[in-house]
Design a protein around this motif. Structure first.
Motif, mmCIF file in Angstrom:
data_model
loop_
_atom_site.group_PDB
_atom_site.id
_atom_site.type_symbol
_atom_site.label_atom_id
_atom_site.label_comp_id
_atom_site.label_asym_id
_atom_site.label_seq_id
_atom_site.Cartn_x
_atom_site.Cartn_y
_atom_site.Cartn_z
ATOM 1 N N GLN A 39 50.260 -48.280 -32.743
ATOM 2 C CA GLN A 39 50.216 -48.520 -31.301
ATOM 3 C C GLN A 39 51.461 -49.286 -30.855
ATOM 4 O O GLN A 39 51.785 -49.326 -29.668
ATOM 5 N N PHE A 40 52.114 -49.926 -31.822
ATOM 6 C CA PHE A 40 53.302 -50.730 -31.529
ATOM 7 C C PHE A 40 54.516 -50.082 -32.170
ATOM 8 O O PHE A 40 54.395 -49.379 -33.170
ATOM 9 N N ARG A 144 62.721 -54.275 -27.474
ATOM 10 C CA ARG A 144 63.137 -55.072 -26.313
ATOM 11 C C ARG A 144 63.211 -56.565 -26.611
ATOM 12 O O ARG A 144 63.401 -57.375 -25.709
ATOM 13 N N GLU A 146 62.216 -60.429 -28.731
ATOM 14 C CA GLU A 146 61.131 -61.383 -28.963
ATOM 15 C C GLU A 146 60.306 -61.716 -27.713
ATOM 16 O O GLU A 146 59.101 -61.945 -27.808
ATOM 17 N N THR A 147 60.946 -61.760 -26.552
ATOM 18 C CA THR A 147 60.208 -62.179 -25.353
ATOM 19 C C THR A 147 59.520 -61.005 -24.648
ATOM 20 O O THR A 147 58.935 -61.185 -23.579
ATOM 21 N N LYS A 148 59.608 -59.824 -25.228
ATOM 22 C CA LYS A 148 58.993 -58.654 -24.577
ATOM 23 C C LYS A 148 57.992 -57.927 -25.486
ATOM 24 O O LYS A 148 57.012 -57.356 -25.017
ATOM 25 N N GLU A 149 58.291 -57.881 -26.788
ATOM 26 C CA GLU A 149 57.470 -57.044 -27.676
ATOM 27 C C GLU A 149 56.294 -57.826 -28.263
ATOM 28 O O GLU A 149 56.371 -59.033 -28.463
ATOM 29 N N ASN A 150 55.234 -57.091 -28.589
ATOM 30 C CA ASN A 150 54.043 -57.683 -29.204
ATOM 31 C C ASN A 150 54.253 -57.832 -30.714
ATOM 32 O O ASN A 150 53.539 -57.225 -31.519
ATOM 33 N N TYR A 151 55.243 -58.663 -31.077
ATOM 34 C CA TYR A 151 55.568 -58.842 -32.495
ATOM 35 C C TYR A 151 54.363 -59.349 -33.290
ATOM 36 O O TYR A 151 54.113 -58.915 -34.416
ATOM 37 N N GLY A 152 53.635 -60.311 -32.714
ATOM 38 C CA GLY A 152 52.502 -60.892 -33.429
ATOM 39 C C GLY A 152 51.422 -59.854 -33.708
ATOM 40 O O GLY A 152 50.864 -59.795 -34.809
ATOM 41 N N CYS A 156 50.076 -58.638 -37.378
ATOM 42 C CA CYS A 156 48.661 -58.712 -37.771
ATOM 43 C C CYS A 156 48.192 -57.360 -38.311
ATOM 44 O O CYS A 156 47.466 -57.303 -39.305
#
Lengths: 275, 275
Positions: A39-40, A144, A146-152, A156
């Motif tokens: 999904q990411f 995009r 660190e401040t845009k992508e759902n890295y966390g 997980c």
């Protein structure tokens, strides 16, 4: 529906039918988790401590970790407390962070021969450099930052994928032990000669491997499409790149399982009558 | 395949088509995780701090926790470090354990009206007392205790189930905000009258609910059976109790989503021109 393999029963755990059932069941687990992961986007920065350094306060680890390694090591530390790595079918990626369990131990009978086979560093490397780039190939946009992508969220999902892959691949030890007990004489000869290629040939069944890949394609297609949508819509809306799932098995899971089997068998005679 | 809802784009996040896509996608996630969970029996002791007390060293929590609460709170503490609970679609079960993230923040635009709606304690309670007993009903053996059962594995699966259920149910806030913006006048009147029943009626679409349940039954059947096996074998080997999945949606997910929608709307006028 008691479908988790009972490792407290040595005969059941080494029955090839039971092992086969568990391996097939783990295909579902791996496919489910990879469907969630894609999904990411790839989010390559989460695997690179130079691009996104996470300071580690655990002295057993390097001072800067990648986000993925940070999350994986912290999760393993937590799971070790509830006995995860006491189980003979579990192998840590970060053995140096494990803690003493806070629960009474499960008394596992001796099923496997003592060994130190752990291919997790190879699994993680191939997951990052081969499996994910292929599975996330069609994402169609660039990272995009660190401040845009759902890295966390992606990290997980990675934990679940890596844990399932590791469990599946290290199940090769049970397969190998079972085969060793069935054809002891043949394997003792090969092991004594340290004939890795001979062992590899003895444990390989090309017809079964082909069947596994066919089943994987069908599972990725079935679990990766919404059954309530029409086939035409689903062709556009597949949740996962089906060929990437098949490739993952063909190029990583099956070959690494065989590495585990071979290396386990290489250590199988230590301290036995055959040494 | 960029299928995670982009919460950095307020218009996209409140588009009912996008929300609907996300809700349907979360059905898969929830079903996948529950299928993994029911590999293990109910293991009721892991929810009972009297039967299996886990000492908590976190002063914000009670001195003894259940194993499930211990694992869930420790996981939330870890996930908070990577910004999980900064996201407007995430709600912690243990807000008291959250830590400051170790990554730069994602700047989410204001999409939802400020509110404190969090039904996680109800979700957890219903998960333990209604969803799991039904889903694990056919297990056919009793709990063999701490030294025999895979309590830790079951608790890890619970975390994934509870997080997915919480996300799905609290998505009701986006649904409610979207409906409020479409029919502002109608909702302002109902909210001013604190007419919870009227709001509930205004947000309910019985035909859609029926369709959701039909889709869930189909998904549980499809994802819960091995597509490489014949139908006759699969009828005996279903990985999950299909009716339990449907019931979970009918009796927990749909009603609690509506509670979230109603309670969100009740707070929707605070600090606005309509107060």
């Amino acid at each position: 529906m008691d479908t988790a393999l009972d490792l407290s029963n040595p005969e059941g755990a080494l029955d090839l039918d039971n092992i086969r059932f568990q391996l097939i069941r783990l295909e579902d687990t791996i496919t489910f988790h990879l469907i969630e992961r894609v999904q990411f986007p790839l989010n390559a920065a989460i695997y690179d401590p130079d691009k996104l350094p996470i300071p580690s306060y655990n002295l057993a680890l390097p001072p800067n970790l990648s986000l993925a390694d940070y999350m994986l090591s912290e999760t393993e530390r937590l799971h070790s407390l509830v006995r995860r790595y006491d189980a003979p079918d579990e192998h840590p990626f970060f053995p140096q962070v494990l803690q003493r369990p806070i629960m009474q131990p499960i008394k596992y009978p001796t099923i496997l021969h003592p060994n130190n086979v752990n291919v997790n560093s190879t699994i993680k490397d191939k997951y990052i450099t081969e499996i994910l780039p292929e599975a996330c190939r069609d994402f169609g946009r660039t990272d995009r930052g660190e401040t845009k992508e759902n890295y966390g969220s992606a990290a997980c999902c990675d934990i679940a994928c890596l844990q399932a892959l590791s469990r599946r691949i290290h199940f090769g030890k049970f397969v190998a032990e079972s085969k060793f007990r069935k054809e002891t004489e043949r394997f003792v000869k090969l092991i004594k000669a340290v004939d890795r290629q001979g062992i590899d040939e003895a444990i390989t069944n090309a017809a079964v491997e082909k069947k596994v890949l066919e089943r994987l394609r069908l599972k990725a297609k079935t679990y990766g499409t919404d059954p309530s949508l029409s086939a035409a819509v689903n062709d556009r809306k597949e949740k996962i790149n089906i060929e990437a799932v098949v490739k993952m098995y063909a190029q990583v899971v099956i070959p690494l399982t065989k590495v585990v089997e071979v290396e386990y068998l290489i250590q199988r005679l230590k301290g036995t009558e055959w040494e």
